[in-house]
Motif scaffolding. Structure first.
Motif, PDB file in Angstrom:
ATOM      1  N   LEU A 158       1.042  -1.247   0.006  1.00  0.00           N
ATOM      2  CA  LEU A 158       0.156  -0.027  -0.026  1.00  0.00           C
ATOM      3  C   LEU A 158       0.870   1.334  -0.197  1.00  0.00           C
ATOM      4  CD1 LEU A 158      -2.782  -1.124   2.586  1.00  0.00           C
ATOM      5  CD2 LEU A 158      -3.041  -0.775  -0.105  1.00  0.00           C
ATOM      6  N   HIS A 159       1.961   1.142   0.774  1.00  0.00           N
ATOM      7  CA  HIS A 159       2.811   2.166   0.688  1.00  0.00           C
ATOM      8  C   HIS A 159       3.336   2.636  -0.843  1.00  0.00           C
ATOM      9  CE1 HIS A 159       3.214   3.345   4.849  1.00  0.00           C
ATOM     10  NE2 HIS A 159       3.602   2.070   5.207  1.00  0.00           N
ATOM     11  N   ALA A 181      -2.041  -4.040  -7.985  1.00  0.00           N
ATOM     12  CA  ALA A 181      -3.291  -4.691  -7.878  1.00  0.00           C
ATOM     13  C   ALA A 181      -3.561  -5.990  -7.708  1.00  0.00           C
ATOM     14  CB  ALA A 181      -4.187  -3.999  -8.659  1.00  0.00           C
ATOM     15  N   ALA A 182      -2.833  -6.745  -8.484  1.00  0.00           N
ATOM     16  CA  ALA A 182      -2.802  -8.173  -8.457  1.00  0.00           C
ATOM     17  C   ALA A 182      -2.100  -8.688  -7.346  1.00  0.00           C
ATOM     18  CB  ALA A 182      -2.248  -8.753  -9.710  1.00  0.00           C
ATOM     19  N   GLU A 183      -0.854  -8.068  -6.880  1.00  0.00           N
ATOM     20  CA  GLU A 183      -0.292  -8.649  -5.794  1.00  0.00           C
ATOM     21  C   GLU A 183      -1.304  -8.352  -4.430  1.00  0.00           C
ATOM     22  OE1 GLU A 183       2.674 -10.321  -3.375  1.00  0.00           O
ATOM     23  OE2 GLU A 183       1.823 -10.549  -5.562  1.00  0.00           O
ATOM     24  N   ARG A 211      -3.638 -11.275  -4.261  1.00  0.00           N
ATOM     25  CA  ARG A 211      -3.190 -12.361  -4.007  1.00  0.00           C
ATOM     26  C   ARG A 211      -3.042 -12.469  -2.490  1.00  0.00           C
ATOM     27  NH1 ARG A 211       1.130 -14.476  -2.211  1.00  0.00           N
ATOM     28  NH2 ARG A 211       2.648 -12.741  -2.363  1.00  0.00           N
ATOM     29  N   LEU A 212      -2.488 -11.309  -1.760  1.00  0.00           N
ATOM     30  CA  LEU A 212      -2.414 -10.964  -0.477  1.00  0.00           C
ATOM     31  C   LEU A 212      -3.556 -11.066   0.147  1.00  0.00           C
ATOM     32  CD1 LEU A 212       0.368  -8.274  -0.331  1.00  0.00           C
ATOM     33  CD2 LEU A 212       0.525 -10.764   0.242  1.00  0.00           C
ATOM     34  N   TYR A 213      -4.773 -10.551  -0.500  1.00  0.00           N
ATOM     35  CA  TYR A 213      -6.156 -10.512   0.421  1.00  0.00           C
ATOM     36  C   TYR A 213      -6.461 -12.040   0.159  1.00  0.00           C
ATOM     37  CZ  TYR A 213      -6.588  -5.458   0.100  1.00  0.00           C
ATOM     38  OH  TYR A 213      -6.316  -4.099   0.210  1.00  0.00           O
ATOM     39  N   GLN A 214      -6.394 -12.846  -0.459  1.00  0.00           N
ATOM     40  CA  GLN A 214      -6.859 -14.144  -0.525  1.00  0.00           C
ATOM     41  C   GLN A 214      -6.049 -14.930   0.285  1.00  0.00           C
ATOM     42  OE1 GLN A 214      -6.440 -15.649  -4.685  1.00  0.00           O
ATOM     43  NE2 GLN A 214      -8.411 -14.455  -5.370  1.00  0.00           N
TER      44      GLN A 214
END
Length: 133
Positions: A23-24, A42-44, A47-50
């Motif tokens: 996010l930074h 955005a893709a990463e 992936r992190l949210y999942q």
């Protein structure tokens, strides 16, 4: 069982820290106008949210231990920072969107143009030239 829960919390904290750093990075891209880097970010983020979601569903609801309470406090602090940075990035995106829409209307016109052919606003009570405050 406690060590599994603690491990899941530690893993989740690691992923949350990675998300905060992302996010930074997203904020720096937005502020500097480097929009080409936003798609991989955005893709990463997705992936992190999942990953966070999967770790959260693995986390057990065992009684809190002192270690777990510390990990939960660390997790909560990270989540608050993530929410704050995500809101800030959203505000920047909203401002960029409004700017782009305004520029589009000025340059290409609409059914209800903002400016006359002479460069003044349509509203006679607040008439001013384009670019003037």
């Amino acid at each position: 069982m406690d060590s599994q829960t603690d491990t899941a919390l530690q893993l989740q904290i690691g992923v949350l820290e990675a998300l905060l750093q992302l996010l930074h990075q997203e904020g720096r891209c937005l502020q500097s106008g480097i929009m080409t880097e936003l798609e991989p970010i955005a893709a990463e983020k997705e992936r992190l949210y999942q990953t966070i979601s999967a770790l959260e569903s693995q986390r057990c609801t065992q009684p809190s231990t002192v270690t777990r309470m510390g990990l939960q406090a660390q997790r909560r602090a990270l989540l608050e920072k993530i929410v704050q940075h995500n809101q800030q990035n959203g505000q920047i995106i909203g401002a960029l969107e409004r700017f782009s829409q305004g520029a589009w209307q000025i340059l290409f016109g609409t059914n209800d143009p903002l400016y006359t052919d002479g460069g003044t606003t349509q509203n006679t009570t607040q008439r001013h030239l384009i670019g003037s405050a």
